[in-house]
Design a protein around this motif. Structure first.
Motif, mmCIF file in Angstrom:
data_model
loop_
_atom_site.group_PDB
_atom_site.id
_atom_site.type_symbol
_atom_site.label_atom_id
_atom_site.label_comp_id
_atom_site.label_asym_id
_atom_site.label_seq_id
_atom_site.Cartn_x
_atom_site.Cartn_y
_atom_site.Cartn_z
ATOM 1 N N GLN A 1 37.613 23.071 39.459
ATOM 2 C CA GLN A 1 38.159 24.272 39.088
ATOM 3 C C GLN A 1 37.811 25.316 40.517
ATOM 4 O OE1 GLN A 1 39.152 24.874 35.800
ATOM 5 N NE2 GLN A 1 38.921 22.386 35.531
ATOM 6 N N LEU A 2 39.362 26.026 40.400
ATOM 7 C CA LEU A 2 39.476 27.193 41.182
ATOM 8 C C LEU A 2 38.749 28.343 40.778
ATOM 9 C CD1 LEU A 2 41.892 26.824 43.164
ATOM 10 C CD2 LEU A 2 40.023 26.106 43.743
ATOM 11 N N THR A 3 38.395 29.397 41.435
ATOM 12 C CA THR A 3 38.517 30.636 40.877
ATOM 13 C C THR A 3 38.530 31.544 41.994
ATOM 14 O OG1 THR A 3 36.725 30.142 39.288
ATOM 15 C CG2 THR A 3 37.076 32.403 39.701
ATOM 16 N N ALA A 4 39.167 32.978 41.364
ATOM 17 C CA ALA A 4 40.022 33.343 43.082
ATOM 18 C C ALA A 4 38.536 34.612 42.444
ATOM 19 C CB ALA A 4 41.221 34.434 42.463
ATOM 20 N N LEU A 5 37.545 34.896 44.076
ATOM 21 C CA LEU A 5 36.469 36.302 43.985
ATOM 22 C C LEU A 5 37.088 37.491 43.932
ATOM 23 C CD1 LEU A 5 34.261 33.536 45.497
ATOM 24 C CD2 LEU A 5 34.476 34.001 43.484
ATOM 25 N N PHE A 6 37.903 37.760 45.462
ATOM 26 C CA PHE A 6 38.892 38.802 45.339
ATOM 27 C C PHE A 6 39.960 38.295 46.211
ATOM 28 C CE2 PHE A 6 35.150 37.281 48.381
ATOM 29 C CZ PHE A 6 35.287 38.349 49.531
ATOM 30 N N GLU A 7 41.077 39.055 46.693
ATOM 31 C CA GLU A 7 41.429 39.071 48.172
ATOM 32 C C GLU A 7 41.855 40.147 49.154
ATOM 33 O OE1 GLU A 7 45.832 40.792 46.216
ATOM 34 O OE2 GLU A 7 45.820 38.810 45.959
ATOM 35 N N GLY A 8 42.178 38.983 49.951
ATOM 36 C CA GLY A 8 42.204 40.149 51.473
ATOM 37 C C GLY A 8 43.358 39.538 52.241
ATOM 38 N N GLU A 9 43.260 40.724 53.361
ATOM 39 C CA GLU A 9 44.558 39.962 54.426
ATOM 40 C C GLU A 9 44.051 39.166 55.097
ATOM 41 O OE1 GLU A 9 48.447 41.911 55.948
ATOM 42 O OE2 GLU A 9 46.902 42.907 54.423
ATOM 43 N N ASN A 10 44.583 37.591 55.574
ATOM 44 C CA ASN A 10 44.302 36.759 56.765
ATOM 45 C C ASN A 10 42.972 37.026 56.425
ATOM 46 O OD1 ASN A 10 47.121 37.227 57.528
ATOM 47 N ND2 ASN A 10 47.160 37.832 59.338
ATOM 48 N N VAL A 11 42.188 36.370 56.182
ATOM 49 C CA VAL A 11 40.771 36.318 56.087
ATOM 50 C C VAL A 11 40.684 34.885 56.714
ATOM 51 C CG1 VAL A 11 38.682 35.839 54.358
ATOM 52 C CG2 VAL A 11 39.808 37.860 53.708
ATOM 53 N N ALA B 1 45.844 36.854 49.733
ATOM 54 C CA ALA B 1 45.616 35.687 49.082
ATOM 55 C C ALA B 1 44.381 35.547 48.976
ATOM 56 C CB ALA B 1 45.994 34.584 50.270
ATOM 57 N N PRO B 2 44.090 35.018 47.656
ATOM 58 C CA PRO B 2 42.134 35.513 46.937
ATOM 59 C C PRO B 2 41.636 34.759 47.906
ATOM 60 C CG PRO B 2 43.667 34.198 45.622
ATOM 61 C CD PRO B 2 44.671 34.482 47.065
ATOM 62 N N VAL B 3 40.204 35.309 48.106
ATOM 63 C CA VAL B 3 39.094 34.280 48.632
ATOM 64 C C VAL B 3 38.805 33.387 47.084
ATOM 65 C CG1 VAL B 3 36.736 33.774 49.774
ATOM 66 C CG2 VAL B 3 38.098 35.763 50.891
ATOM 67 N N ASN B 4 38.960 32.236 47.320
ATOM 68 C CA ASN B 4 38.829 31.180 46.425
ATOM 69 C C ASN B 4 37.588 30.237 46.600
ATOM 70 O OD1 ASN B 4 41.119 31.466 43.998
ATOM 71 N ND2 ASN B 4 41.916 30.804 46.355
ATOM 72 N N LEU B 5 36.495 30.203 44.711
ATOM 73 C CA LEU B 5 35.574 29.483 44.718
ATOM 74 C C LEU B 5 36.289 28.018 44.113
ATOM 75 C CD1 LEU B 5 32.270 29.062 44.323
ATOM 76 C CD2 LEU B 5 33.034 30.136 42.464
ATOM 77 N N SER B 6 35.916 26.867 44.688
ATOM 78 C CA SER B 6 35.607 25.804 44.049
ATOM 79 C C SER B 6 34.810 24.697 43.508
ATOM 80 C CB SER B 6 36.391 24.730 44.690
ATOM 81 O OG SER B 6 36.745 23.497 44.579
ATOM 82 N N ARG B 7 34.077 24.936 42.304
ATOM 83 C CA ARG B 7 32.951 24.260 41.429
ATOM 84 C C ARG B 7 33.724 23.640 39.849
ATOM 85 N NH1 ARG B 7 29.589 28.944 40.385
ATOM 86 N NH2 ARG B 7 28.624 28.574 42.151
#
Length: 287
Positions: A125-135, A116-122
């Motif tokens: 609005q949601l912006t996907a920064l990068f993906e990881g697994e079980n972050v 799943a992506p690590v998301n920024l909420s600002r």
């Protein structure tokens, strides 16, 4: 006569078995409902309840509190609780939302429920920064955002560069890395939950152990009182503090799966107790 003795033996065996079962059930019930105990000099109270699998906490400037509810299979969400106690679901449809950290003008959150992506909420609005697994764990500072994956033998400690959007893998092949925090002296610490250790990220690829012999350490937090560690155990978990002299103190005991600990802005702390679906307030007794 022999038949009578056999019947009595069967009855005694059944009675003994029933006694063992009742005792075991009673023991587990005692572990689940025994009240949380605070060490001398501290007091604890329930601040918010009815928060399914409360995991990560993020106080906001307006006095509100963000709480991630770590439910799987798209049932997880991030909730906002206002100073008046009103609740609003900000983001839903998540899979085990876990880590949260503040960034300029917003906040970032992770999901521990697979890829799943690590998301920024600002600004809504949601912006996907990068993906990881079980972050799980996140730590933001200056030009970099750190993230760690809770995986068995395949976890990574990553660093995201805000200016370039590039991700660098700092460590790989980690097992159950969960918490991240920066402490006085500049050390970035991370947990190895299954091994019961906390390590400091080293400059030359060697990460010294700064604490060990712990029971499932998960979230970390550093301040002037020392290093705070919550134990993600289902029964009789603790909130620990390691002071500047390296001495370990049990501040809270008989917790059930405690998670994130954050300052409350009043000299105390907020602690998510996921196993009991609530948020606790921990305060020095003098207050």
């Amino acid at each position: 006569m022999i038949q009578v003795l056999r019947t009595r033996a069967v009855k005694l065996t059944l009675a003994a078995t029933a006694g063992v079962v009742v005792s075991a059930l009673g023991f587990f019930a005692w572990q689940s409902f025994y009240p949380v105990q605070a060490a001398d000099g501290w007091q604890v109270q329930v601040l918010h309840d009815d928060l399914d699998k409360a995991a990560s906490l993020l106080p906001l400037a307006d006095g509100s509190l963000l709480v991630s509810r770590e439910l799987d299979d798209g049932k997880g969400s991030i909730l906002k609780i206002t100073p008046q106690g009103e609740r609003q679901v900000l983001i839903d449809g998540l899979s085990k939302p876990d880590g949260m950290t503040a960034v300029e003008g917003g906040w970032v959150f992770s999901q521990e429920g697979g890829l799943a992506p690590v998301n920024l909420s600002r600004d809504g609005q949601l912006t996907a920064l990068f993906e990881g697994e079980n972050v799980q764990g996140l730590w933001n500072e200056g030009s970099h955002l750190y993230a760690i994956e809770d995986r068995k033998g395949e976890g990574r400690l990553m660093r995201y560069d805000w200016s370039t959007g590039q991700v660098q893998v700092l460590r790989a092949a980690l097992t159950e890395g969960e918490g991240l925090t920066r402490c006085e002296g500049g050390r970035l610490l991370y947990t190895e939950k299954a091994a019961g250790r906390i390590r400091a990220l080293g400059d030359k690829g060697e990460d010294p152990v700064v604490a060990e012999g712990l029971r499932h350490p998960t979230f970390l937090f550093c301040d002037q009182r020392g290093l705070w560690i919550s134990e993600d155990s289902t029964h009789r978990a603790r909130l620990l503090r390691i002071d500047a002299d390296g001495q370990q103190h049990t501040v809270l005991s008989f917790l059930k799966a405690p998670q994130s600990i954050v300052p409350d802005g009043q000299g105390g702390y907020l602690l998510a107790e996921g196993g009991r679906d609530r948020v606790l307030r921990l305060s020095p007794s003098a207050q």
